[in-house]
Design a protein around this motif. Structure first.
Motif, PDB file in Angstrom:
ATOM      1  N   SER A   1       0.831  -1.138   0.083  1.00  0.00           N
ATOM      2  CA  SER A   1       0.036  -0.027   0.193  1.00  0.00           C
ATOM      3  C   SER A   1       1.042   1.273  -0.004  1.00  0.00           C
ATOM      4  O   SER A   1       0.487   2.138  -0.265  1.00  0.00           O
TER       5      SER A   1
ATOM      6  N   THR B   1      -3.159  -1.097  -8.495  1.00  0.00           N
ATOM      7  CA  THR B   1      -3.826  -1.645  -7.073  1.00  0.00           C
ATOM      8  C   THR B   1      -3.884  -3.010  -7.067  1.00  0.00           C
ATOM      9  O   THR B   1      -3.783  -3.633  -6.074  1.00  0.00           O
TER      10      THR B   1
ATOM     11  N   ASP C   1      -7.105   0.334   0.244  1.00  0.00           N
ATOM     12  CA  ASP C   1      -6.698  -0.732   1.365  1.00  0.00           C
ATOM     13  C   ASP C   1      -7.341  -0.078   2.760  1.00  0.00           C
ATOM     14  O   ASP C   1      -7.631  -0.786   3.680  1.00  0.00           O
TER      15      ASP C   1
ATOM     16  N   HIS D   1      -1.901   2.684  -2.558  1.00  0.00           N
ATOM     17  CA  HIS D   1      -2.907   2.622  -1.548  1.00  0.00           C
ATOM     18  C   HIS D   1      -4.037   2.144  -1.846  1.00  0.00           C
ATOM     19  O   HIS D   1      -4.701   1.036  -1.139  1.00  0.00           O
TER      20      HIS D   1
ATOM     21  N   THR E   1      -4.388  -3.972  -3.566  1.00  0.00           N
ATOM     22  CA  THR E   1      -5.281  -3.032  -2.945  1.00  0.00           C
ATOM     23  C   THR E   1      -6.446  -2.616  -3.649  1.00  0.00           C
ATOM     24  O   THR E   1      -6.837  -1.630  -3.476  1.00  0.00           O
TER      25      THR E   1
ATOM     26  N   ARG F   1      -3.557 -12.148   1.749  1.00  0.00           N
ATOM     27  CA  ARG F   1      -3.749 -11.470   0.522  1.00  0.00           C
ATOM     28  C   ARG F   1      -3.568 -12.408  -0.753  1.00  0.00           C
ATOM     29  O   ARG F   1      -2.748 -13.422  -0.811  1.00  0.00           O
TER      30      ARG F   1
END
Ligand SMILES: Nc1ncnc2c1ncn2[C@@H]1O[C@H](COP(=O)(O)OP(=O)(O)OP(=O)(O)O)[C@@H](O)[C@H]1O
Ligand SMILES: [Mg+2]
Lengths: 241, 416, 489
Positions: B68, B331, B75, B72, B336, B377
């Motif tokens: 992140s 992302t 997130d 970011h 994220t 994740r």
């Protein structure tokens, strides 16, 4: 009347561009300033226009000190610069109009502008064309017209014939002669010795910031001006060796 | 010949004022971003350590990913605290963990943001006067007076210019990585560096697109003031206007209810059930939770379907802009993105299914001995899929189209 | 003289293709932004009305002390100019018979795409797009003329320098202003024609005029910065680079980085962590309360020669001793409980207040940092003027308190009175309706939501207003001053 009294300019990098210049150009006189590249001609003109501050001495226009009263002195001088780009999106007439107004001539008509442009030899069809389409010489002519329209008693020209065709250059000089007859003092920096010979009242040669020689018309007509110039330039070569 | 041009281009640019400013800007902004986001990540990690669910809490929360720092994305949504309460409802923690309200005025300046906005800006502007400046200086005429082949010149220009553009970027990112990530002991594994490399690769492709666009504009315009101006217009449209209007256009197609109305519908169902329960004089021993859950789920599903529809339309529209493509790609790559958010939410729902039948205490909190929520994740292999290829190919198009158009324009272009 | 200079400036800019683009962007984007924001406002307004209506219908007969009153907060009508924090602001107030109120936000995020990329509103158009355009219009205003050689020609005339720069700023700003105003006016016309927002009414126009004034001042600042940069750089290539650098700094880096720097200077925890702390404190106090009450029971029992631990509370029979003990216990426990309740409220209040204060300190730090950029000042001013800013947070609190006391006086106290008079039990739905005139009691709704007046919003942001004025004067003065010293060679 243009006067330089011990006018000196030393640039920030300590380059002495003008060394105690003493010069007086009377009403109705054309003074030609010759000299190699970097001799200090443009510096002289910049000092007269107060674009730069002198480090010593004074420059006077009609007796007015340009550093003390810059605005007042500029009323009495018009200027033709080395390379005029002007406003590309304006027509020739619009450019003239703007600068004429800046010079205090607020009541000129379109015909007045046309007349002046005709005088410097601009083609009729160029009057209302945008300046960015002009050739270098045409732009130079517009620049000259700006100076003529202001109708100031003193005229400073920095290599105005550069880029002009021979006929146009001849016409320009004719205009200068006419202006001189009207009683204007004219200071012109140039590399054009032939023209100088034709119309100058006096000629000065600059070298490394010093006015090393001034000759009146009578004097330089006797000797060959070109020879004199080359002599001075060669001396420089000798000195350097 | 091309080599000569590349060399000239490098020398000319590297010692220019513009390059210096660009370098400073990139270096400063990239490193500030990395520094700040590293701090932010550490703070969020601490936050997570405090909130980490213990054995008998029906909380679903996951750790923030170190990626992140780079992108970011969503997130904040993913690392939100989800509490499963009575009736199998999912309560979301404060939407954005905004400590400071000022955050909400100006959104997060992560690395991706800097790249998306500032670097693309540098790239297009840098390119936009590469040709016009030569026209203005008159050097173009000089060059072509030597009987140079135009393709050689333009290729040299492209390569040389592009190299000068990416040198400061690569240097700044490396600097940031070494000083802020490695020295700050962010737990990066070796495999994570592969992700980082892919990230950097996408960034370079993205910037090549803007660079090519700028060069194309430079070829077709006459003065550098104009080409710079025009590039800016293109940049503003691609980076700001298209991504921002995607959602708006999508909403025109689908009428989506607000969360507020959903909330009300849900409570209506609940109240109705309770009334039925009261009216039936407590015959059934328990509140008819099954029905409530069922209906709640239906509403939720309905809402989610619509939301997904809007989202996918918005996604398609915004994909026109390379900035959005890069955002989607990076992302997702950094776990994220949308995909990760969806995946996380399905995990939360699974967790809900596990725990929803436990008893609740007087505050509505579930109590019992359930296994705490855990979530890992997605692995890198999940990243390579069709959608990703699509976004990537759009990025490539942004290089190819201006290059091809520019090539032909340059062949025909008159040197005057 | 000044007049000629200004006219020339305007002519020159108009004949430039750039100004056409500026006009085009203004005409396209400003109406678009206004239109989109007002559509969104209409949606929010409709949702608000729905919610309010549903709430009223649902609770028509739900009159009892356990009823929780809900006040729905309407979206700010001025949010069509700047959405500010509106997504994060509470949109519902709940209050109960104890007078405890909460603010809630259940807008949710409609679509993550919007979260990722942001919106196009009037505020965004001004702070990002027009600020950039302001730089684009001015970057070669001086350096370009220098390159053209026209600056030398102008200065060779008897014109004071200040007039030249004055005309430059006035002329170029006028042209920009005209494009901007054309955009704004077409936006207003579009709104008046296609939306239900009464844009031409006084309630809109006056704040709008104030917002416009501030926006114009703001753009003026950027204009002067652009001209200053054009003066300080020697050619237009350098000017554009410098302008863009400055733009990135003031439009992107400073505002975005300011909260982060504040967090580094003055770190505070997130709300969830604080909630957890509160819960821990609560549990701690409750545990202690339980322990104390247990001890109390024990001591009462042991006074009477019984062992509390051995007692079976569910099967005590009719032991008079135990009963007496329990009565004594009941009498004493009330005070103990009250003491612990108070303790709990106090302790939590302290945590909350501490946290709130910390938040305020950090907020002020970041506010002050972001004020280095005119965009920071502009943001705070505009968001508060449109009631979507930081002031609104405390204003909602104020309204919540109002609503809570309104609910108390109009609803709960009336109920309480009836309860006392007629000894009604708690469950109204079971209905001992008797002589109570239920129709005289209305379910409380939040009918008038108060916004701070424009003057007080301006007053609360006097620093930002001052900064904006200061920046405009400062950069204007510096530009003029620098141009007077400008080396025209
Ligand atoms: N801004 C400056 N800073 C430092 N030195 C300068 C500057 N401008 C000119 N000079 C130096 O001053 C000297 C005189 O320059 P100037 O421009 O007056 O020459 P010039 O006679 O007009 O030459 P040319 O015939 O090439 O126009 C030169 O040696 C030049 O290097
Ligand atoms: Mg010269």
């Amino acid at each position: 009347m243009l006067q330089a009294i011990d006018l000196t300019k030393r640039y920030e990098d300590q380059q002495l561009a003008l060394d105690a210049l003493n010069l007086e150009i009377k009403e109705g006189e054309i003074f030609f300033l010759l000299g190699a590249n970097g001799a200090g001609k443009t510096t002289t003109i910049n000092l007269f226009l107060n674009f730069i501050e002198p480090t010593g001495g004074r420059a006077l226009i009609n007796g007015i000190d340009v550093t003390k009263e810059p605005l007042e002195s500029k009323k009495y001088v018009s200027y033709v610069s080395e390379n005029v780009m002007l406003y590309g999106n304006f027509t020739a007439r619009q450019n003239l109009d703007f600068f004429a107004k800046l010079g205090g001539k607020t009541n000129l008509t379109r015909d007045d502008y046309y007349m002046r442009m005709r005088e410097v030899g601009l083609q009729e069809e160029a009057f209302e064309k945008k300046l960015k389409t002009f050739s270098k010489g045409m732009r130079q002519k517009v620049g000259l017209t700006i100076a003529i329209i202001k109708d100031a008693p003193n005229i400073l020209l920095d290599e105005p014939t550069a880029g002009l065709d021979p006929k146009a250059a001849a016409e320009l000089l004719q205009i200068l002669v006419n202006l001189k007859r009207q009683g204007k003092s004219i200071l012109m920096c140039t590399h054009d010795i032939f023209r100088a010979k034709n119309i100058a009242d006096r000629v000065g040669i600059m070298k490394e910031g010093r006015l090393v020689m001034v000759r009146t018309r009578e004097e330089f007509m006797e000797d060959d001006l070109e020879k004199i110039y080359m002599n001075y330039m060669q001396e420089m070569v000798i000195e350097k060796v | 010949m091309i080599k000569l041009f590349i060399k000239k281009e490098l020398l000319e640019n590297i010692f220019s004022f513009k390059f210096l400013i660009m370098f400073l800007l990139m270096f400063f902004s990239l490193n500030t971003a990395i520094f700040i986001m590293t701090k932010d990540y550490k703070a969020r990690l601490q936050n997570y350590d405090i909130l980490k669910p213990s054995k008998n809490e029906a909380f679903a929360i996951t750790y923030p990913t170190p990626f992140s720092i780079f992108a970011h994305g969503l997130d904040d949504n993913i690392c939100n605290l989800y509490q499963i309460t009575f009736g199998g409802q999912i309560e979301t923690g404060s939407q954005k963990q905004a400590i400071n309200k000022i955050y909400n005025f100006f959104n997060t300046p992560d690395l991706l943001y800097i790249i998306n906005i500032i670097l693309s800006f540098c790239a297009i502007l840098f390119a936009s006067d590469l040709i016009t400046r030569e026209k203005e200086q008159g050097t173009l005429k000089l060059i072509f007076s030597n009987g140079i082949k135009r393709p050689a010149f333009s290729l040299g220009k492209w390569i040389g210019g592009y190299i000068t553009l990416i040198i400061p970027i690569v240097l700044s990112v490396l600097f940031g990585l070494i000083f802020f990530i490695i020295l700050a002991k962010i737990p990066f594994q070796f495999s994570d560096f592969i992700r980082l490399l892919i990230f950097l690769f996408f960034v370079l492709v993205y910037l090549a697109g803007f660079f090519s666009l700028g060069l194309f504009i430079s070829i077709v315009s006459r003065s550098s003031a104009f080409s710079m101006f025009f590039s800016l217009i293109v940049w503003v449209s691609l980076v700001f206007i298209i991504p921002r209007s995607g959602n708006l256009v999508a909403k025109q197609f689908i009428n989506i209810p607000s969360v507020q109305t959903i909330e009300i519908k849900r409570s209506q169902i609940f109240i109705k059930a309770i009334f039925e329960y009261i009216n039936s004089h407590y015959e059934k021993s328990k509140i008819p939770q099954g029905i409530i859950n069922q209906q709640n789920d239906k509403i939720r599903e309905d809402y989610l379907n619509k939301l997904n529809a809007v989202e996918s339309i918005a996604r398609k529209i915004t994909s026109i802009s390379p900035a959005s493509d890069l955002t989607f790609l990076c992302t997702d790559l950094c776990n994220t993105g949308f995909r990760e958010e969806q995946r996380f939410k399905t995990f939360v729902i699974m967790f809900k299914e596990q725990v929803k039948n436990f008893d609740s205490d007087s505050d509505g909190n579930l109590v019992g001995d359930f296994t705490p929520f855990s979530y890992a994740r997605s692995p890198l292999s999940d990243f390579f899929n069709l959608a990703m290829m699509l976004h990537f190919s759009i990025l490539i198009m942004y290089i190819l189209i201006p290059v091809i158009l520019g090539y032909y324009a340059f062949l025909k272009f008159d040197v005057r | 003289m000044l007049r000629h200079l200004i006219i020339k400036e305007i002519q020159e800019i108009i004949t430039n293709t750039r100004s056409l683009f500026v006009l085009l962007i203004c005409i396209l984007l400003i109406p678009l932004g206004l239109y989109v924001s007002s559509k969104e406002y209409e949606q929010n307004r409709a949702a608000y009305k729905d919610a309010k209506q549903m709430y009223e219908e649902r609770n028509k007969d739900n009159k009892g002390m356990e009823f929780v009153a809900e006040g729905y907060i309407p979206p700010s009508p001025l949010s069509i100019f700047s959405s500010g924090l509106s997504v994060y602001l509470p949109n519902k107030i709940t209050t109960d018979s104890r007078g405890v109120w909460h603010e809630e936000n259940d807008y949710g995020i409609n679509n993550p795409v919007a979260l990722l990329f942001g919106k196009i509103d009037f505020y965004f158009i001004i702070t990002i797009i027009l600020s950039l355009l302001a730089f684009m219009v001015t970057f070669n205003s001086i350096s370009g003329e220098k390159e053209n050689g026209t600056l030398r020609l102008i200065v060779a005339n008897a014109v004071p320098r200040w007039k030249i720069i004055f005309a430059k700023i006035a002329g170029s700003y006028t042209v920009f202003l005209i494009s901007f105003l054309v955009g704004v006016i077409s936006g207003l016309v579009l709104l008046a024609l296609t939306t239900s927002v009464p844009i031409l009414s006084v309630s809109y126009l006056i704040p709008f005029l104030v917002i416009m004034m501030i926006s114009l001042l703001f753009l003026f600042i950027l204009f002067n910065i652009g001209i200053l940069l054009s003066i300080k750089t020697r050619n237009s290539g350098a000017s554009i680079t410098a302008s863009l650098l400055v733009w990135v700094l003031i439009a992107i880096i400073i505002p975005k980085v300011s909260p982060m720097i504040a967090q580094i200077i003055y770190p505070i925890k997130t709300e969830e962590v604080v909630n957890k702390q509160k819960a821990m404190k609560r549990d701690e106090i409750r545990a202690e309360s339980d322990r104390t009450s247990g001890e109390l029971m024990k001591s009462i029992m042991s006074e009477r020669g019984m062992n509390a631990e051995k007692l079976d509370f569910f099967n005590m029979g009719d032991d008079p001793n135990v009963k007496a003990a329990l009565v004594e216990y009941d009498g004493m426990i009330v005070d103990v409980k009250r003491k612990y309740d108070e303790m709990e409220i106090n302790a939590i209040g302290i945590i909350e207040k501490d946290y709130h204060n910390q938040q305020l300190v950090q907020q002020n730090i970041s506010k002050n940092i972001s004020r280095i950029s005119p965009i920071g000042c502009y943001t705070y001013l505009i968001s508060d003027l449109t009631n979507t800013g930081l002031i609104e947070l405390s204003n909602i609190e104020y309204n919540a308190r109002q609503f809570s006391s309104f609910t108390e006086s109009e609803f709960y106290s009336k109920l309480r009175k009836y309860y006392k008079e007629y000894h009604i039990g708690f469950n109204v739905s079971k209905g001992i309706f008797g002589k109570v005139d239920w129709n005289s009691i209305h379910v409380p709704t939040l009918n008038t939501y108060n916004y701070p007046t424009m003057i007080s919003s301006l007053g609360a942001n006097w620093i930002d207003l001052l900064f904006i004025c200061f920046y405009s004067i400062f950069f204007f003065a510096v530009s003029v001053f620098q141009f007077i010293k400008y080396d025209v060679r």
